[in-house]
Write a protein that holds these residues in place. Sequence first.
Motif, mmCIF file in Angstrom:
data_model
loop_
_atom_site.group_PDB
_atom_site.id
_atom_site.type_symbol
_atom_site.label_atom_id
_atom_site.label_comp_id
_atom_site.label_asym_id
_atom_site.label_seq_id
_atom_site.Cartn_x
_atom_site.Cartn_y
_atom_site.Cartn_z
ATOM 1 N N ASP A 29 0.819 -1.210 0.000
ATOM 2 C CA ASP A 29 0.000 0.000 0.000
ATOM 3 C C ASP A 29 0.850 1.255 0.000
ATOM 4 O OD1 ASP A 29 -2.729 -0.327 -0.205
ATOM 5 O OD2 ASP A 29 -2.917 -1.072 1.831
ATOM 6 N N THR A 30 1.762 1.316 0.948
ATOM 7 C CA THR A 30 2.599 2.501 1.088
ATOM 8 C C THR A 30 3.430 2.750 -0.155
ATOM 9 O OG1 THR A 30 2.733 2.130 3.474
ATOM 10 C CG2 THR A 30 4.362 3.601 2.508
ATOM 11 N N HIS A 31 3.934 1.669 -0.753
ATOM 12 C CA HIS A 31 4.843 1.834 -1.879
ATOM 13 C C HIS A 31 4.138 2.317 -3.136
ATOM 14 C CE1 HIS A 31 7.250 0.371 -5.372
ATOM 15 N NE2 HIS A 31 8.176 1.020 -4.706
ATOM 16 N N PHE A 32 3.043 1.663 -3.524
ATOM 17 C CA PHE A 32 2.451 2.071 -4.798
ATOM 18 C C PHE A 32 1.805 3.454 -4.705
ATOM 19 C CE2 PHE A 32 -1.572 -0.289 -3.563
ATOM 20 C CZ PHE A 32 -2.473 0.749 -3.762
ATOM 21 N N VAL A 33 1.375 3.851 -3.491
ATOM 22 C CA VAL A 33 0.864 5.207 -3.318
ATOM 23 C C VAL A 33 2.004 6.223 -3.448
ATOM 24 C CG1 VAL A 33 -0.151 6.814 -1.658
ATOM 25 C CG2 VAL A 33 -1.130 4.543 -1.941
ATOM 26 N N THR A 34 3.168 5.888 -2.915
ATOM 27 C CA THR A 34 4.332 6.767 -3.040
ATOM 28 C C THR A 34 4.709 6.974 -4.498
ATOM 29 O OG1 THR A 34 5.197 6.047 -0.890
ATOM 30 C CG2 THR A 34 6.752 7.080 -2.396
ATOM 31 N N VAL A 35 4.728 5.881 -5.267
ATOM 32 C CA VAL A 35 5.053 5.984 -6.693
ATOM 33 C C VAL A 35 3.978 6.780 -7.428
ATOM 34 C CG1 VAL A 35 5.535 4.697 -8.804
ATOM 35 C CG2 VAL A 35 6.292 3.789 -6.606
ATOM 36 N N GLU A 36 2.720 6.523 -7.095
ATOM 37 C CA GLU A 36 1.612 7.250 -7.721
ATOM 38 C C GLU A 36 1.727 8.745 -7.480
ATOM 39 O OE1 GLU A 36 -1.729 8.425 -9.626
ATOM 40 O OE2 GLU A 36 -1.029 6.357 -9.623
ATOM 41 N N CYS A 37 2.050 9.138 -6.257
ATOM 42 C CA CYS A 37 2.175 10.563 -5.930
ATOM 43 C C CYS A 37 3.339 11.204 -6.669
ATOM 44 C CB CYS A 37 2.353 10.736 -4.419
ATOM 45 S SG CYS A 37 0.905 10.285 -3.447
ATOM 46 N N LEU A 38 4.451 10.480 -6.791
ATOM 47 C CA LEU A 38 5.602 11.004 -7.524
ATOM 48 C C LEU A 38 5.263 11.208 -8.995
ATOM 49 C CD1 LEU A 38 8.631 11.720 -7.652
ATOM 50 C CD2 LEU A 38 9.094 9.292 -8.029
ATOM 51 N N ILE A 39 4.620 10.211 -9.602
ATOM 52 C CA ILE A 39 4.281 10.301 -11.023
ATOM 53 C C ILE A 39 3.245 11.395 -11.266
ATOM 54 C CG2 ILE A 39 3.155 9.059 -12.915
ATOM 55 C CD1 ILE A 39 4.535 6.541 -11.961
ATOM 56 N N THR A 40 2.243 11.495 -10.383
ATOM 57 C CA THR A 40 1.228 12.541 -10.528
ATOM 58 C C THR A 40 1.858 13.926 -10.509
ATOM 59 O OG1 THR A 40 -0.539 11.223 -9.541
ATOM 60 C CG2 THR A 40 -0.783 13.604 -9.439
ATOM 61 N N SER A 41 2.778 14.142 -9.576
ATOM 62 C CA SER A 41 3.395 15.461 -9.453
ATOM 63 C C SER A 41 4.278 15.786 -10.653
ATOM 64 C CB SER A 41 4.211 15.534 -8.157
ATOM 65 O OG SER A 41 3.359 15.391 -7.027
ATOM 66 N N ILE A 42 4.887 14.765 -11.253
ATOM 67 C CA ILE A 42 5.691 14.992 -12.452
ATOM 68 C C ILE A 42 4.802 15.275 -13.654
ATOM 69 C CG2 ILE A 42 7.308 13.935 -14.077
ATOM 70 C CD1 ILE A 42 8.528 12.415 -11.742
ATOM 71 N N THR A 43 3.746 14.479 -13.832
ATOM 72 C CA THR A 43 2.872 14.656 -15.005
ATOM 73 C C THR A 43 2.077 15.946 -14.932
ATOM 74 O OG1 THR A 43 1.172 13.303 -13.924
ATOM 75 C CG2 THR A 43 2.663 12.187 -15.453
ATOM 76 N N ASP A 44 1.848 16.481 -13.746
ATOM 77 C CA ASP A 44 1.143 17.762 -13.636
ATOM 78 C C ASP A 44 1.973 18.916 -14.189
ATOM 79 O OD1 ASP A 44 -1.199 16.798 -12.646
ATOM 80 O OD2 ASP A 44 -0.785 17.241 -10.553
ATOM 81 N N PHE A 45 3.271 18.691 -14.372
ATOM 82 C CA PHE A 45 4.104 19.685 -15.047
ATOM 83 C C PHE A 45 3.756 19.770 -16.530
ATOM 84 C CE2 PHE A 45 7.216 19.232 -11.516
ATOM 85 C CZ PHE A 45 7.397 20.578 -11.258
ATOM 86 N N PHE A 46 3.265 18.667 -17.078
ATOM 87 C CA PHE A 46 2.993 18.585 -18.509
ATOM 88 C C PHE A 46 1.555 18.132 -18.745
ATOM 89 C CE2 PHE A 46 7.321 17.198 -17.473
ATOM 90 C CZ PHE A 46 8.068 18.210 -18.063
ATOM 91 N N PRO A 47 0.583 18.937 -18.362
ATOM 92 C CA PRO A 47 -0.819 18.518 -18.462
ATOM 93 C C PRO A 47 -1.267 18.253 -19.893
ATOM 94 C CG PRO A 47 -0.653 20.860 -17.943
ATOM 95 C CD PRO A 47 0.717 20.299 -17.806
ATOM 96 N N ASN A 48 -0.777 19.025 -20.843
ATOM 97 C CA ASN A 48 -1.193 18.818 -22.227
ATOM 98 C C ASN A 48 -0.716 17.485 -22.776
ATOM 99 O OD1 ASN A 48 -2.438 21.333 -22.327
ATOM 100 N ND2 ASN A 48 -0.547 22.365 -22.980
ATOM 101 N N LEU A 49 0.402 17.005 -22.261
ATOM 102 C CA LEU A 49 0.964 15.743 -22.741
ATOM 103 C C LEU A 49 0.317 14.539 -22.072
ATOM 104 C CD1 LEU A 49 3.075 14.157 -24.361
ATOM 105 C CD2 LEU A 49 4.679 14.518 -22.475
ATOM 106 N N PHE A 50 0.068 14.637 -20.769
ATOM 107 C CA PHE A 50 -0.406 13.469 -20.029
ATOM 108 C C PHE A 50 -1.902 13.495 -19.724
ATOM 109 C CE2 PHE A 50 4.138 13.609 -18.973
ATOM 110 C CZ PHE A 50 4.488 12.306 -19.272
ATOM 111 N N HIS A 51 -2.454 14.680 -19.403
ATOM 112 C CA HIS A 51 -3.835 14.724 -18.959
ATOM 113 C C HIS A 51 -4.820 14.570 -20.108
ATOM 114 C CE1 HIS A 51 -2.593 17.086 -15.099
ATOM 115 N NE2 HIS A 51 -2.139 15.851 -15.140
#
Length: 582
Positions: free
Chosen positions: A375-397
């Motif tokens: 639980d702790t691990h995949f949420v940590t990875v999810e939060c890291l990826i979300t914060s990175i992809t929010d830099f590029f909303p047009n590409l990922f969102h």
Amino acid sequence: MNRQRRKEVWQRRTEDRGQWASKTEYLLVVAGQVVGLGNVWRFPYLCYKNGGGAFLVPYGLFALLFGVPLFLLETAIGQYTQEGFVTCWTKLCPLAQGVGYGHIIMKMFDLSFIIIQAWALFYLVFSFSSQLPWASCENTWNTGNCLSLQILNSNSTNQTRLENATSAAVEFWERRVLGMSGGIEELGRVRWELALCLLACWVFCYFSIWKSVRSSGKVAYVTATFPYAMLLILLIRGATLPGAQDGIYYYLYPDLNRLANLQVWIEAGSQVMFSYSLSIGTLPVLASYNEYNNNCYKDCFWLCLLNSGTSFVAGFAVFSVLGFMAQSQGVTVDTVVDSGPGLAFIAYPQAAALMPLPQFWTVCFFLMLLFLSVDTHFVTVECLITSITDFFPNLFHKKGRNEIFVLVICLVFFLMHLMLVTEGGIYIFQLFDYYGATRACNYFMAFFQCLALSWGFGADRIFNIIEDMAGQRPNVFFKLCWKCIIPAVSLISFILYLVEYQHLKFNGWYVYPDWAYALGWTMMLSSVLMVPLWAAGKILVTVRTSTQHLSALCHPAEDPALQRTKMGEETSVELVTHGVAT
């Protein structure tokens, strides 16, 4: 009109970015994140070490004055901004965006805890053996000093032999699982069995988050609830063991004299920070997938109560077994209890091997341990990826989550973590644990986070935001905590950490080389220094290139189209910042 405009903006963003399918999924994912390994071994150990039942006094105070208010603050800003833990600061306090970049670095170090999953999976596989390998000395990895559990628990064992011997459980852990080398300078070869376990953990992580919250929310139905079933089984079994009352007595016996020790209060605050997942960027990201009108105010209280309650109950399950183990060996509880990996991978497997149907109890324990860490691990990875992809909303969102990007992240970190499954990997892991995301980093981030939000962005504006989202206004007590109590406690705790700092020693005797300590300090400062460096750079750029007042860096300007609103609607205007309106 203003409220309707906010809703339209929020709806457009969630269509592109995604959101939780239901409130239940959100609660399960957050519960799975905050209820983790720290509840099972760290909290009971700290209770025992710091005065038993008396430790609940500082723990309760820190939970009330520090944990719950900061939990609410982080959840509220995530739900309001609908952003990751870096880009959210552009809508709140751009000057403090270095906090978000520091969280990225801390998250990268946090990912090293996946090795605990690999260890648990390794033990789980061996738990199905007809004879548990950590119960006897008849294995190829055992030495001449090995003592099996039968001999170890025999009252006729020669005392001199005991002093020069190691238990079968210790030899299995150090020689079979870890294959420990002489130090961090001797990495040795990769242990392929652990590497396969590590690969399996990363594969599971990928398929848990490859569809963002649409997949992780579904996985949480199992990973967040299953550990509670296992904990209940182990609790019932532990309470029925002979000697269980001795372990529970050691766990809860109140030594009020320990309350005069400042270290007890520091460790209580550290435990609240650790178990509540505060100041690491996780809570804002998870809340950012909520509906705008979700009652985050009520969620905060229930989730914090669940976390602390689980910690307290887990202590009974752990120490009842340790009491049984102490009685079996004819020793006191304080000679068998240990913190961290020693409790999970030596003491408990050794105790389970003494019970009837030992395979069943070890399977239950390591399944619980595995799901807690998953639980702790995949949420940590999810939060890291979300914060990175929010830099590029047009590409990922716009196109949905790029599954190839998630695969690349998982693959890169798997290759990096291969060093943790080498013969010297345990020394590297301890270095990450001690320096990479230590409590000093958490306190430093909490200080600047509260400073930026309550004094820069404005505590009153946060109150208005929470009232607009949750439909009820928070108690003024939270404002006092955000503006005064949390910053003061965080700063004092950070200073005390630096004053009382001691070099890391593995197992109490191994001293790391000087270059390892320098590397450790570099890891810690890499996240801490992001905050002042970013703020200094932002001020310098603003002064040179703009005539805009520096106060704009602390709270973004309101939407000009809404500045003509009447004074009677001032509260609604404050909720629509330039970042959200655009």
